[in-house]
Motif scaffolding. Structure first.
Motif, short mmCIF file in Angstrom:
data_model
loop_
_atom_site.label_atom_id
_atom_site.label_comp_id
_atom_site.label_asym_id
_atom_site.label_seq_id
_atom_site.Cartn_x
_atom_site.Cartn_y
_atom_site.Cartn_z
N THR A 154 11.41 -37.67 36.38
CA THR A 154 12.07 -38.14 35.16
C THR A 154 11.56 -37.41 33.93
N GLU A 155 10.71 -36.42 34.15
CA GLU A 155 10.16 -35.66 33.03
C GLU A 155 11.28 -35.01 32.23
N SER A 156 11.17 -35.05 30.95
CA SER A 156 12.13 -34.50 29.98
C SER A 156 13.32 -35.43 29.74
N TYR A 157 13.29 -36.61 30.36
CA TYR A 157 14.34 -37.60 30.09
C TYR A 157 13.73 -38.78 29.36
N GLY A 158 14.33 -39.17 28.25
CA GLY A 158 13.79 -40.25 27.44
C GLY A 158 14.05 -41.63 28.03
N GLU A 159 13.37 -42.62 27.47
CA GLU A 159 13.49 -43.99 27.95
C GLU A 159 14.91 -44.52 27.85
N LYS A 160 15.62 -44.15 26.77
CA LYS A 160 16.97 -44.67 26.58
C LYS A 160 17.94 -44.14 27.64
#
Length: 240
Positions: A23-29
């Motif tokens: 999930t690296e480079s993907y934000g929480e939203k």
């Protein structure tokens, strides 16, 4: 973000790693959209996220679909991008009487991705936050049986469900002829409950006024009770 959401995000990230991805480079939203779409189940959200990443890499290797790749669909001049609604959602409109079932399903699927990506990209300047939503307006005025593209409708909604989770704010169906009621009932068999609840069939005068209030007169074309002009999808510039 509450504690339960934080725990779910952590569990989802771990599940994604177990599936051989990251999930690296993907934000929480962005990640939250997948969790919400899977009822906050981290394992199911992780599976959906990994399937989306794989699909995205295969379908959109450049990160976006160019106009030239979907030139035939754009030439029909059936999709309009009207700006932001009162709540800040980009508004995309379809004139269904200009649409005919595509003989090239690969290009049609690329076109669906193109219009969804461009609609979302039109809602922000610079970098997306990850939780942008869109409003869809499908005008069924003057359609005939040749415009009633079952496969196309199902493809569009299934793409939204599988690859653009929680991107749809509301979809308005306008000017639905009687024969299309049966068509829509069939399409609904392929839609999950959450998607169906976001679709509003506008028929009464009260519903029309509510539609105008929620979308906003500044972006709705004059023929729909607004003050704007129609703006073709291909005439809108965005930064992907």
């Amino acid at each position: 973000m509450d504690r339960n959401q934080e725990i779910a995000l952590t569990q989802m990230s771990k599940s994604v790693e177990k599936l051989g991805s990251s999930t690296e480079s993907y934000g929480e939203k962005t990640l939250m959209r997948f969790l919400i779409a899977r009822s906050m189940n981290p394992e199911k959200a992780a599976k959906m996220f990994c399937q989306w990443k794989k699909w995205r890499a295969e379908m959109v290797p450049l990160g976006y679909i160019t106009d030239s790749e979907v030139a035939h669909e754009l030439a029909a001049e059936k999709i309009y991008l009207q700006g932001l609604s009162k709540n800040g959602h980009p508004v995309v409109m379809v004139k269904s009487n200009k649409h005919f079932a595509s003989k090239d399903q690969v290009q049609f699927k690329k076109f669906v991705v193109h219009l969804l990506d461009k609609t979302i990209a039109s809602s922000f300047n610079g970098r997306e936050t990850g939780n942008e939503k869109l409003i869809g307006i499908v005008d069924l005025q003057d359609i005939t049986y040749s415009n009633a593209d079952l496969r196309g409708l199902i493809t569009g909604f299934q793409f939204l469900q599988a690859y653009y989770p929680e991107r749809l704010a509301t979809c308005y169906l306008l000017n639905m002829p009687q024969f299309f009621v049966t068509v829509w009932r069939f399409v609904c068999r392929f839609l999950d409950k959450a998607t169906q609840e976001k679709v509003r069939i506008v028929t009464s005068e009260e519903q029309k006024q509510e539609f105008i209030r929620e979308v906003g007169e500044d972006v709705l074309p004059e023929e729909y009770g607004g003050r704007a002009k129609l703006v073709l999808l291909q005439n809108v510039a965005v930064n992907f």
